[in-house]
Write an enzyme that holds these catalytic residues in place. Structure first.
Site, PDB file in Angstrom:
ATOM      1  N   LEU A  46       0.855  -1.179   0.000  1.00 32.59           N
ATOM      2  CA  LEU A  46       0.000   0.000   0.000  1.00 32.59           C
ATOM      3  C   LEU A  46       0.896   1.235   0.000  1.00 32.59           C
ATOM      4  O   LEU A  46       1.897   1.279   0.729  1.00 32.59           O
ATOM      5  CB  LEU A  46      -0.903   0.033   1.240  1.00 32.59           C
ATOM      6  N   ASP A  47       0.557   2.233  -0.810  1.00 32.18           N
ATOM      7  CA  ASP A  47       1.315   3.481  -0.793  1.00 32.18           C
ATOM      8  C   ASP A  47       1.307   4.073   0.615  1.00 32.18           C
ATOM      9  O   ASP A  47       0.358   3.855   1.386  1.00 32.18           O
ATOM     10  CB  ASP A  47       0.690   4.488  -1.752  1.00 32.18           C
TER      11      ASP A  47
END
Length: 302
Positions: A46-47
């Site tokens: 996930l960013d």
């Protein structure tokens, strides 16, 4: 003589509700330190700005991470219309702007082109490798990248709400390798108004859901030790999509040593199918079914 790993030999999945501002790697490292685990990994980055479900695998569960990484995942995200950024999210500088704003009907009409099997160009600021280097490192150095389009399966892409003319909230269910930021960028271009992601949250991933996920605050307050052990899900959770073949006691040692051994076939399993062998509900091995036997490709410690 092999190197002895430090830490506890614990296995399973800890489902974390990742907050914004923390990298996925930082979450894994914190969980591993907190639980004093020998090894750890995660299923799908996930960013840093994104939130939501991050499945952290410990011990033997790291061997089944591909079954989660390859599974469908769901995201809820907000698009800001009228601006395209260098990173395709709110972290980057605005590189193009538009006064146009799409109607709800216009958005609905554009969505079908982004469903099904599509080709998607990853964001310039992404972990995609270019000549052995990460794209985001090259982009930070000022290189203009021409990344190749990659196939992506989008099972679902729906408009959920329209808080105001500048924003839209959507839900996407997609396969491995999907970039929500690219969807926002390309949808904005298709509508002629430009767009970027301002909020992104993963709501489920394969067999794992956010319900019951542990929060970052709970992890930070746990301290080192066994406090989070009760929150672990068994590694077998990741194998729900494969046929389960039960094996007799005599086959357990053979399979764990990497040898083919007799199993009791699951209903509907056919020659060559990937399946997993269990004994008393515990995974012994994953492999290929060959007419009454399983030829292991992954084995699990007792």
């Amino acid at each position: 003589m092999g190197r002895t790993r430090k830490g506890r030999a614990i296995s399973g999945f800890l489902i974390v509700d990742k907050p914004a501002g923390i990298t996925s790697t930082s979450v894994v490292n914190k969980v591993r330190w907190t639980m004093q685990a020998q090894k750890a990994g995660h299923a799908g980055t996930l960013d840093p700005a994104a939130t939501g479900l991050l499945a952290v695998a410990l011990g033997e569960a790291t061997k089944v991470l591909p079954y989660v990484t390859d599974a469908l995942k769901a995201y809820e995200f907000t698009i800001r219309w009228g601006q395209e950024t260098a990173t395709d999210d709110a972290e980057g500088e605005v590189v193009r702007a538009s006064d146009l704003r799409p109607t709800d009907a216009g958005i609905e009409a554009a969505l079908p082109a982004f469903r099904g099997d599509i080709l998607q160009v990853p964001p310039a600021f992404s972990a995609v490798k270019v000549d052995g280097e990460r794209a985001y490192d090259l982009a930070r150095d000022g290189e203009v990248l021409e990344l190749s389009a990659r196939p992506l399966h989008v099972r679902k892409l729906d408009l959920l709400s329209r808080p105001d003319p500048d924003h839209a909230v959507l839900e996407m269910v997609c396969g491995k390798g999907g970039y929500v930021r690219s969807i926002a960028r390309d949808l904005g271009r298709a509508l002629g108004c430009l767009g970027h992601v301002t909020r992104l949250r993963r709501t489920w991933s394969g067999p794992f859901a956010l319900s019951g996920a542990i929060t970052w605050a709970e992890i930070e307050s746990a301290g080192q030790g066994e406090a989070l052990d009760a929150r672990l899900l068994p590694l077998e959770t990741a194998l729900v999509g494969l046929p389960e073949c039960r094996c007799p006691e005599a086959s357990v040692a053979l399979l764990r040593n990497g040898a083919a051994a007799p199993v009791f076939p699951a209903e509907g399993v056919e020659w060559g199918d990937e399946a997993w062998a269990s004994r008393d509900g515990r995974a012994v091995a994953v492999g290929h079914y060959e007419g009454g036997t399983l030829r292991p490709t992954r084995v699990f410690a007792a």
